[in-house]
Design a protein around this motif. Sequence first.
Motif, mmCIF file in Angstrom:
data_model
loop_
_atom_site.group_PDB
_atom_site.id
_atom_site.type_symbol
_atom_site.label_atom_id
_atom_site.label_comp_id
_atom_site.label_asym_id
_atom_site.label_seq_id
_atom_site.Cartn_x
_atom_site.Cartn_y
_atom_site.Cartn_z
ATOM 1 N N VAL A 200 50.416 43.842 34.667
ATOM 2 C CA VAL A 200 48.941 44.616 34.522
ATOM 3 C C VAL A 200 47.706 44.248 33.589
ATOM 4 O O VAL A 200 46.785 43.810 33.771
ATOM 5 C CB VAL A 200 48.973 46.247 34.480
ATOM 6 C CG1 VAL A 200 47.639 47.024 34.261
ATOM 7 C CG2 VAL A 200 49.982 47.134 35.266
ATOM 8 N N LEU A 201 48.366 43.947 32.275
ATOM 9 C CA LEU A 201 47.611 43.258 31.410
ATOM 10 C C LEU A 201 47.053 41.835 32.023
ATOM 11 O O LEU A 201 45.944 41.529 31.573
ATOM 12 C CB LEU A 201 48.330 43.035 30.105
ATOM 13 C CG LEU A 201 48.255 44.146 29.012
ATOM 14 C CD1 LEU A 201 49.100 44.131 27.730
ATOM 15 C CD2 LEU A 201 46.748 44.533 28.848
ATOM 16 N N ALA A 206 42.838 38.436 33.825
ATOM 17 C CA ALA A 206 42.269 37.184 34.789
ATOM 18 C C ALA A 206 41.209 37.483 35.572
ATOM 19 O O ALA A 206 40.693 36.564 36.246
ATOM 20 C CB ALA A 206 43.490 36.699 35.699
ATOM 21 N N VAL A 207 40.601 38.874 35.573
ATOM 22 C CA VAL A 207 39.263 38.929 36.070
ATOM 23 C C VAL A 207 38.197 38.069 35.757
ATOM 24 O O VAL A 207 38.019 37.862 34.464
ATOM 25 C CB VAL A 207 38.926 40.763 36.073
ATOM 26 C CG1 VAL A 207 37.605 41.081 36.784
ATOM 27 C CG2 VAL A 207 40.070 41.324 36.592
ATOM 28 N N GLU A 213 30.159 40.630 33.979
ATOM 29 C CA GLU A 213 28.647 40.701 33.644
ATOM 30 C C GLU A 213 27.567 41.034 34.567
ATOM 31 O O GLU A 213 26.839 41.547 34.494
ATOM 32 C CB GLU A 213 28.348 39.354 32.999
ATOM 33 C CG GLU A 213 29.279 39.121 31.709
ATOM 34 C CD GLU A 213 28.980 37.882 30.932
ATOM 35 O OE1 GLU A 213 28.022 37.091 31.452
ATOM 36 O OE2 GLU A 213 29.515 37.591 30.002
ATOM 37 N N MET A 214 27.678 40.512 35.839
ATOM 38 C CA MET A 214 26.907 40.624 37.042
ATOM 39 C C MET A 214 27.016 42.109 37.347
ATOM 40 O O MET A 214 25.977 42.788 37.820
ATOM 41 C CB MET A 214 27.439 39.723 38.267
ATOM 42 C CG MET A 214 26.322 40.212 39.371
ATOM 43 S SD MET A 214 26.819 38.901 40.788
ATOM 44 C CE MET A 214 28.290 39.535 41.211
ATOM 45 N N PRO A 232 41.787 43.833 43.574
ATOM 46 C CA PRO A 232 42.128 42.605 44.130
ATOM 47 C C PRO A 232 42.831 41.605 43.146
ATOM 48 O O PRO A 232 43.512 40.607 43.674
ATOM 49 C CB PRO A 232 40.849 42.114 44.815
ATOM 50 C CG PRO A 232 39.953 43.505 45.002
ATOM 51 C CD PRO A 232 40.406 44.215 43.664
ATOM 52 N N GLN A 233 42.250 41.677 41.929
ATOM 53 C CA GLN A 233 42.898 40.673 41.025
ATOM 54 C C GLN A 233 44.441 41.104 40.432
ATOM 55 O O GLN A 233 45.099 40.349 40.124
ATOM 56 C CB GLN A 233 41.831 40.886 39.774
ATOM 57 C CG GLN A 233 42.165 39.554 38.674
ATOM 58 C CD GLN A 233 42.277 38.220 39.526
ATOM 59 O OE1 GLN A 233 41.288 37.705 40.161
ATOM 60 N NE2 GLN A 233 43.138 37.419 39.276
ATOM 61 N N VAL A 234 44.364 42.506 40.360
ATOM 62 C CA VAL A 234 45.488 42.987 39.618
ATOM 63 C C VAL A 234 46.847 43.201 40.603
ATOM 64 O O VAL A 234 47.906 43.072 40.205
ATOM 65 C CB VAL A 234 45.413 44.421 38.786
ATOM 66 C CG1 VAL A 234 46.636 45.128 38.522
ATOM 67 C CG2 VAL A 234 44.396 44.264 37.828
ATOM 68 N N ALA A 235 46.261 43.527 41.811
ATOM 69 C CA ALA A 235 47.340 43.716 42.893
ATOM 70 C C ALA A 235 48.412 42.524 43.063
ATOM 71 O O ALA A 235 49.548 42.913 43.028
ATOM 72 C CB ALA A 235 46.720 44.090 44.321
ATOM 73 N N PRO A 236 48.230 41.497 42.966
ATOM 74 C CA PRO A 236 49.262 40.213 43.226
ATOM 75 C C PRO A 236 50.096 40.275 41.746
ATOM 76 O O PRO A 236 51.468 40.264 42.183
ATOM 77 C CB PRO A 236 48.535 38.971 43.044
ATOM 78 C CG PRO A 236 47.237 39.403 43.838
ATOM 79 C CD PRO A 236 46.821 40.628 43.116
#
Length: 319
Positions: A200-201, A206-207, A213-214, A232-236
């Motif tokens: 998870v960390l 990696a996001v 910021e946007m 979407p970034q953490v799931a894999p």
Amino acid sequence: MDSEHVWNARACAAPAWDTADGKALYFAGACDKLVLSKGCGTWGQSDIFGKAGGRTMQRFTRWKAFAQRRGVKPAIAAAFWLLLWTFLDARLPGVLFAGPLRTAKSLLTLLGTETCWRSLAGTLGQIAAGFLLAFSVGLALGALCYRMQWLRTLLLPVVQGMKSVPVACFVIVALIWTPSSRIAVLLSAFVVFPITYQSVLSGLSAVDRGLLEMAQVFRMPFLRRLRFLYIPQVAPFVLSSCRVSVGMCWKAGIAGEIIGLPRFSVGEQLYLAKLYLNTGDLFAWTLLIVAVSICMERLVLWAVDRARVWLEDAYGCHF
């Protein structure tokens, strides 16, 4: 060189060899033809190797095609180990080693007893409870530590210790604090938690900072950021940790049961089979452990695959 021979030469994947008269020989990829590049036509296998050599090459080609079929290589590997198992059974004394037939008889006998199914159900329930507990706590603490640096620093020695301490050492210490009937839950959680926490960390770290910021500039709500940026970034990372941890927690839980000896558990049955030198039952229980482990991993992989498809459809994850 005419056009037919030029085409044949280019179709060959193997290198060429120059002969004494300056003609080049080319082996075709499947060894069906040997092509001469300077006007000598196409030679078959029997022309080059003789009739016996041509038949040998044809048999080799057929055998290679047969070996490439699905399931042939695993079957050959299984047959090899089965023959080796039978050979060792013929050489070693029965009190130390059990062969395939003796193990199969013991396995059939075990499957017909209530103790076998009760022990399997008890161990599976304990390990599944530990897995789910550690997975949930790992998800929550991983997300909190991503937001709170001081909490991550506070938990760092604990996580490192859980990854470094041997399982047997932890079992001995844990038996002081908890009854042996709960040792499999504790051991499973002990193995799964650091893997899930770290995944998870890693996923949250990696996001893309630019996207965060946007999202902050446009005041995107937290739930939308969670759906379109974080999940979407953490799931894999999380799904990969599930694949790794399910087999590890199963082995660690049974190892803890062998030391703690809770009633109606797989670990207790293994210890009793070893204590009474019942090698057939010992090998049968080992086969049961392997079979259940494979079924658990297949079930988790199926669930992970379903979750992957759902995440790709719902959140646009691609992994």
